[in-house]
Scaffold this active site. Structure first.
Site, PDB file in Angstrom:
ATOM      1  N   TYR A 126       0.853  -1.176   0.047  1.00 40.80           N
ATOM      2  CA  TYR A 126      -0.201   0.052   0.125  1.00 40.80           C
ATOM      3  C   TYR A 126       0.943   1.233  -0.004  1.00 40.80           C
ATOM      4  O   TYR A 126       1.539   1.686   0.866  1.00 40.80           O
ATOM      5  CB  TYR A 126      -0.919  -0.030   1.108  1.00 40.80           C
ATOM      6  CG  TYR A 126      -1.994  -1.213   1.311  1.00 40.80           C
ATOM      7  CD1 TYR A 126      -2.251  -1.989   0.158  1.00 40.80           C
ATOM      8  CD2 TYR A 126      -2.440  -1.472   2.522  1.00 40.80           C
ATOM      9  CE1 TYR A 126      -2.868  -3.022   0.139  1.00 40.80           C
ATOM     10  CE2 TYR A 126      -3.336  -2.663   2.667  1.00 40.80           C
ATOM     11  CZ  TYR A 126      -3.465  -3.464   1.648  1.00 40.80           C
ATOM     12  OH  TYR A 126      -4.295  -4.666   1.732  1.00 40.80           O
ATOM     13  N   HIS A 138       0.226 -12.222   1.285  1.00 36.39           N
ATOM     14  CA  HIS A 138      -0.584 -11.273   0.449  1.00 36.39           C
ATOM     15  C   HIS A 138      -0.506 -11.683  -1.082  1.00 36.39           C
ATOM     16  O   HIS A 138       0.333 -11.729  -1.485  1.00 36.39           O
ATOM     17  CB  HIS A 138       0.207  -9.845   0.692  1.00 36.39           C
ATOM     18  CG  HIS A 138      -0.777  -8.883   0.308  1.00 36.39           C
ATOM     19  ND1 HIS A 138      -0.241  -7.427   0.295  1.00 36.39           N
ATOM     20  CD2 HIS A 138      -2.019  -8.813   0.141  1.00 36.39           C
ATOM     21  CE1 HIS A 138      -1.415  -6.730  -0.190  1.00 36.39           C
ATOM     22  NE2 HIS A 138      -2.245  -7.636  -0.134  1.00 36.39           N
TER      23      HIS A 138
END
Length: 332
Positions: free
Chosen positions: A58, A143
């Site tokens: 992010y 992830h």
């Protein structure tokens, strides 16, 4: 506001039923100032959220740095934090331009390199601890191992399990935008939790048939992300985003139908979208992506909004929700 806490899978950690998703403060799609990011975290805290989720992906680490800075004034024992492994951030000296191809309005100072090796897991967690300014991470997810299943199952997961045994991390799991591979992790490993993004929402119940009942049976906690399907359920209109691209006609029409039914019952679509996934008994927490104090205040208002049983009944009667989908009891 007081939010309930639920045990996350087989671990001893208890997460708030609604939590802060920090992709937005990593400049997802558009820039956010440092001050606005900090205010968003504090407003979420005031709304009762004590679970915060981030990732190196992010904003090329920006989300982790901002979240760590905003939480520095809070007692470490009062909140839980999760981050993710699988992408190593490597500097790109002399690079120009922005990271918008990956969805983040930040300078392209680093590149992401997929790495689900055991050493990559350790390296990623050490870098996250430095960016966060913390001495421990409560929850770590693999992830997006979609295209790296063999390496994630064979190397990354066993290393996370070792780190859990060492006490370096608390809860371990996997986070993805698909239910099928997450179900495989639940069947084949001893993970504590899964983070399912976008596949258990008012628009998409892809996790309902297999993953959620399997997780409940195995005692694996479920965290739901992407409850607005990246924007369409927050504000359904032509051009709205659905799963990080412009919404196709089918999902857009369905979202508009959902809004029409909600309005007939005096309920904002956002309120129904937030409350629906939390009703499933396997779900421990629902992440809400927030990028400003105003959004945090709106989320708190939506969580307080009365939602009558008749709304869920009509959605099922019209085929807009599966008949077997658990729905909340009436509120208010």
């Amino acid at each position: 506001m007081t939010l309930h806490r639920n045990t996350l899978g087989r671990g001893a950690l208890r997460v708030t039923e609604f939590a802060f998703g920090a992709a937005g403060i990593g400049n997802l799609f558009t820039p956010v100032t440092d001050a606005a990011a900090e205010e968003a975290v504090h407003a979420a805290w005031d709304a009762g959220m004590r679970y915060f989720d981030t990732a190196p992906h992010y904003g090329l680490g920006l989300s982790e740095r901002r979240l760590g800075a905003a939480l520095r004034c809070r007692p470490r024992s009062e909140y839980l934090l999760s981050t993710k492994v699988g992408r190593i951030l490597e500097p790109t000296p002399g690079a120009t331009g922005a990271d918008l191809a990956q969805g983040f309005a930040v300078p392209a100072t680093h590149r992401r390199r997929w790495d689900f090796t055991a050493s990559g897991v350790r390296r990623s967690i050490e870098a996250s601890l430095e960016r966060l300014g913390l001495d421990r991470i409560d929850i770590v997810y693999l992830h997006d191992p979609d295209d790296h299943a063999a390496e994630a199952l064979g190397q990354a997961y066993p290393e996370l399990a070792r780190m859990r045994d060492e006490g370096t991390v608390g809860v371990i799991g996997a986070g993805m935008n698909q239910a099928r591979l997450l179900a495989r992790f639940v069947r084949e490993t001893d993970i504590d939790a899964v983070l399912l993004a976008g596949r258990y929402t008012l628009l998409d119940q892809g996790g309902l048939a297999e993953l959620l009942p399997l997780a409940a049976d195995r005692g694996v906690g479920v965290v739901i992300g992407g409850v607005f399907n990246s924007g369409l359920l927050a504000d359904p209109r032509p051009g709205a985003s659905f799963d990080y691209a412009a919404a196709p006609p089918g999902p857009l029409a369905r979202a508009l139908d959902l809004r029409t039914v909600c309005e007939r019952h005096g309920v904002p679509l956002r309120a129904a979208a937030l409350r629906f996934p939390a009703a499933h008994p396997a779900v421990a927490s629902v992440l809400i992506g927030l990028r400003s104090a105003a959004e945090a205040h709106d989320a708190a208002a939506m969580l307080d909004h009365p939602v009558p049983d008749a709304l869920w009944a009509e959605l099922k009667g019209r085929g807009l929700l599966p008949a077997d989908a658990p729905t909340p009891g009436a509120v208010g």
